[in-house]
Design a protein around this motif. Structure first.
Motif, short mmCIF file in Angstrom:
data_model
loop_
_atom_site.label_atom_id
_atom_site.label_comp_id
_atom_site.label_asym_id
_atom_site.label_seq_id
_atom_site.Cartn_x
_atom_site.Cartn_y
_atom_site.Cartn_z
N PRO A 8 0.83 -1.39 -0.01
CA PRO A 8 -0.31 -0.66 -0.34
C PRO A 8 1.07 1.03 0.04
CG PRO A 8 -1.13 -1.54 1.53
CD PRO A 8 1.06 -2.27 1.60
N VAL A 9 0.22 2.27 -0.69
CA VAL A 9 1.17 3.70 -0.43
C VAL A 9 0.54 4.45 -0.02
CG1 VAL A 9 1.83 5.29 -2.54
CG2 VAL A 9 2.11 2.62 -2.79
N VAL A 10 0.62 5.41 0.79
CA VAL A 10 0.35 6.34 1.65
C VAL A 10 1.54 7.54 1.24
CG1 VAL A 10 -0.20 5.26 3.30
CG2 VAL A 10 2.01 6.13 3.50
N THR A 11 0.96 8.54 0.82
CA THR A 11 0.84 10.11 1.39
C THR A 11 1.26 10.96 2.48
OG1 THR A 11 0.54 10.32 -1.09
CG2 THR A 11 1.46 12.50 -0.43
N ILE A 12 2.94 10.91 2.93
CA ILE A 12 2.53 12.74 3.96
C ILE A 12 3.14 13.22 3.53
CG2 ILE A 12 3.98 12.54 5.65
CD1 ILE A 12 4.60 9.10 6.16
N SER A 13 1.97 14.79 3.65
CA SER A 13 2.41 15.76 3.34
C SER A 13 2.30 17.29 4.43
CB SER A 13 1.27 16.15 2.03
OG SER A 13 0.14 16.13 2.29
N ASP A 14 2.18 16.43 5.60
CA ASP A 14 1.81 17.91 6.48
C ASP A 14 2.67 16.93 8.17
OD1 ASP A 14 0.09 16.39 8.69
OD2 ASP A 14 -1.06 16.11 7.26
N ASP A 15 3.60 18.19 8.73
CA ASP A 15 4.10 18.17 10.20
C ASP A 15 3.33 17.02 10.74
OD1 ASP A 15 5.33 19.64 9.02
OD2 ASP A 15 5.03 21.36 10.49
N LEU A 16 2.09 16.96 11.32
CA LEU A 16 1.39 15.56 12.17
C LEU A 16 1.43 15.30 11.55
CD1 LEU A 16 0.13 15.52 14.47
CD2 LEU A 16 -2.21 15.95 13.49
N ALA A 17 1.09 14.28 10.36
CA ALA A 17 1.39 12.90 9.82
C ALA A 17 2.49 12.90 9.66
CB ALA A 17 0.29 13.20 8.39
N LEU A 18 3.56 13.73 9.25
CA LEU A 18 5.08 12.65 9.20
C LEU A 18 5.07 12.89 10.61
CD1 LEU A 18 7.71 12.41 8.15
CD2 LEU A 18 8.08 14.58 8.38
N ALA A 19 4.71 13.28 12.17
CA ALA A 19 5.55 12.65 13.27
C ALA A 19 4.63 11.92 13.93
CB ALA A 19 5.01 13.95 13.98
N THR A 20 3.57 11.38 13.06
CA THR A 20 3.10 9.83 13.81
C THR A 20 3.80 8.80 13.43
OG1 THR A 20 0.37 11.64 13.63
CG2 THR A 20 0.41 8.37 13.84
N ALA A 21 3.66 9.22 11.84
CA ALA A 21 4.61 8.07 11.52
C ALA A 21 5.75 7.61 11.66
CB ALA A 21 4.55 8.17 9.55
N CYS A 22 6.62 8.99 12.33
CA CYS A 22 8.34 8.77 12.51
C CYS A 22 8.11 8.42 13.51
CB CYS A 22 8.53 10.05 12.70
SG CYS A 22 8.89 10.92 11.12
N ALA A 23 6.93 8.78 14.47
CA ALA A 23 6.80 7.16 16.37
C ALA A 23 7.09 6.13 15.37
CB ALA A 23 5.53 7.97 16.25
N ARG A 24 5.80 5.52 14.49
CA ARG A 24 5.82 4.32 13.61
C ARG A 24 6.89 4.03 13.64
NH1 ARG A 24 2.40 0.35 11.42
NH2 ARG A 24 3.96 -0.29 10.08
N TRP A 25 7.48 4.68 12.37
CA TRP A 25 9.26 3.81 12.65
C TRP A 25 9.74 3.91 12.86
CZ3 TRP A 25 7.97 8.47 7.73
CH2 TRP A 25 7.65 7.81 6.93
N ARG A 26 10.09 4.06 14.45
CA ARG A 26 11.38 3.84 15.37
C ARG A 26 10.55 3.18 16.00
NH1 ARG A 26 13.07 9.97 18.32
NH2 ARG A 26 14.38 8.49 18.87
N THR A 27 9.35 1.97 16.00
CA THR A 27 9.99 0.49 16.40
C THR A 27 9.92 -0.88 15.50
OG1 THR A 27 7.45 0.19 15.52
CG2 THR A 27 7.47 1.58 17.39
N CYS A 28 9.95 0.35 14.03
CA CYS A 28 10.42 -0.85 12.87
C CYS A 28 12.10 -1.66 13.25
CB CYS A 28 10.38 -0.28 11.49
SG CYS A 28 8.60 0.18 11.39
N PRO A 29 12.42 -2.64 13.15
CA PRO A 29 14.31 -2.48 13.04
C PRO A 29 14.67 -2.61 12.17
CG PRO A 29 13.17 -4.86 12.72
CD PRO A 29 12.38 -3.90 12.40
N ALA A 30 14.04 -2.26 10.30
CA ALA A 30 14.66 -1.08 9.55
C ALA A 30 14.01 -0.85 8.79
CB ALA A 30 15.20 -2.13 8.48
#
Length: 386
Positions: A8-30
């Motif tokens: 699936p593909v998502v587009t991130i184009s605002d600060d809030l969406a990026l911050a939310t996604a970054c919190a998720r990605w920081r739980t990923c091993p890679a």
């Protein structure tokens, strides 16, 4: 290896969406990362798109609409998340210039593929073909990535750039461990980031001019000042070096050493606008070079053909590197290319006070003794930094 399914593909184009996604990605091993950028009228690449895959979906981050990069910068430097990239060089510059951070820890799949014997400087498309038998489209690479909206073809191209990276990473990481090369790869990745953040001393930039060997004495002092001014101005104002002063123009100014506007303008090497905007700064740099005491003039820049037995010494160095590479089953050019060995030799015979950037880490340790033996056999004295 089985190709990954379409994410699936998502587009991130605002600060809030990026911050939310970054919190998720920081739980990923890679995470897999890539960028699209423009670098026509700027010193630093201008981020136009960031692609990220975490193994569940692909995110397309629009840098043109993001103002707060703090969460993403924190992700880039999170030591618990491996950043997987392919041929990361200019992408690292784009991240540093756009987000103020370089991805770490970094796993460059191009470097890994070379170490495990699958090809030196293998492009991403070639790697995907090798692993999955899939041919990726190349026709979007040179399109305008700063335009909006992006076309469907551009989006498909961008998504593909990160879709296959994580499975390639997993295979490469396993192969590196099996061959006991993981530490070398880790060192190379760390070096790539460190080298980007370390500027070469401005007083030595003149040595990078392709025809610096034609300059002598006071001309070299002038070239040194011109190169130092150009680098500082380019970095501080995000202007390509060539837009300030092209190499061939810089060499001509250094040769003629003009001291006033008429003498500079008659050279006809500068665009009228560049002359108007930067002419006085160029004259000031020339004056600094002219005022340099003779005892502080740089030594002439030599070519390999100017060094007695230089070609023979280089050949011996190449053979020594090839012998070591053969024992480890890796390509010799991955250790030191002929060009890098030439630069190393010239740095030694010219009395350069610091080693070339590649002369460190596992490469230096691997061939230092063998190269020392070859060089001394030609009567070449080794410097303190050896």
């Amino acid at each position: 290896m089985t190709a990954p399914v379409a994410f699936p593909v998502v587009t991130i184009s605002d600060d809030l969406a990026l911050a939310t996604a970054c919190a998720r990605w920081r739980t990923c091993p890679a995470i897999a990362l890539d960028t699209e950028f423009e670098r026509v009228r700027t010193f630093w690449p201008k981020l136009a798109l960031i692609q990220l895959c975490d193994g569940e979906y692909v995110a397309l981050i629009d840098p043109l609409t993001i103002s707060n990069w703090t969460p993403f910068a924190e992700l880039l430097r999170d030591p618990n998340v491996v950043k997987v990239m392919h041929a990361a060089g200019e992408d690292l510059e784009a991240f540093l210039g756009g987000c103020g951070e370089v991805p770490a820890p970094l796993f460059d799949t191009q470097t890994a593929l070379a170490l495990i014997g699958k090809g030196v400087s293998l492009g991403y498309g070639a790697a995907v073909q090798l692993y999955f038998g899939i041919t990726l489209a190349k026709d979007m690479a040179r399109t305008d990535w700063l335009m909006r909206p992006l076309s469907d073809d551009q989006l498909r191209y961008a998504v593909a750039d990160v879709t296959y990276l994580l499975p390639i990473w997993q295979d490469c990481a396993q192969a590196l461990q099996q061959r006991q090369l993981a530490d070398w790869h880790r060192e190379d990745s760390e070096f790539a980031a460190r080298r980007l953040q370390q500027q070469e001393p401005a007083e030595f930039l003149y040595r990078k001019l392709k025809a610096a060997f034609v300059l002598r004495g006071q001309q070299l002092a002038v070239a040194r000042e011109l190169c130092a001014w150009r680098e500082t101005e380019a970095r501080n104002h995000n202007i390509p070096r060539g837009h300030l002063l092209k190499d061939e123009s810089l060499l001509l100014v250094a040769q003629k050493m003009p001291r006033n506007w008429p003498a500079l303008s008659v050279l006809e090497t500068l665009h009228p606008r560049a002359l108007r905007v930067h002419g006085q700064a160029i004259l000031n740099a020339v004056e600094r070079g002219l005022n340099c005491p003779q005892a502080q003039w740089p030594a002439p820049v030599r070519r390999l053909l100017d060094v007695p037995n230089g070609k023979a010494a280089q050949d011996a160095m190449v053979a020594a590197v090839a012998a070591f590479a053969s024992t480890r089953g890796i390509p010799a050019e991955l250790v030191f290319s002929r060009r890098v060995l030439e630069n190393l030799l010239l740095a030694i015979v010219d009395g350069q006070p610091y080693p070339p950037p590649m002369w460190q880490g596992w490469r230096r340790a691997a061939v230092q003794s063998a190269l020392a033996s070859e060089l001394t056999s030609f009567g070449i004295a080794l410097p303190d930094w050896w």
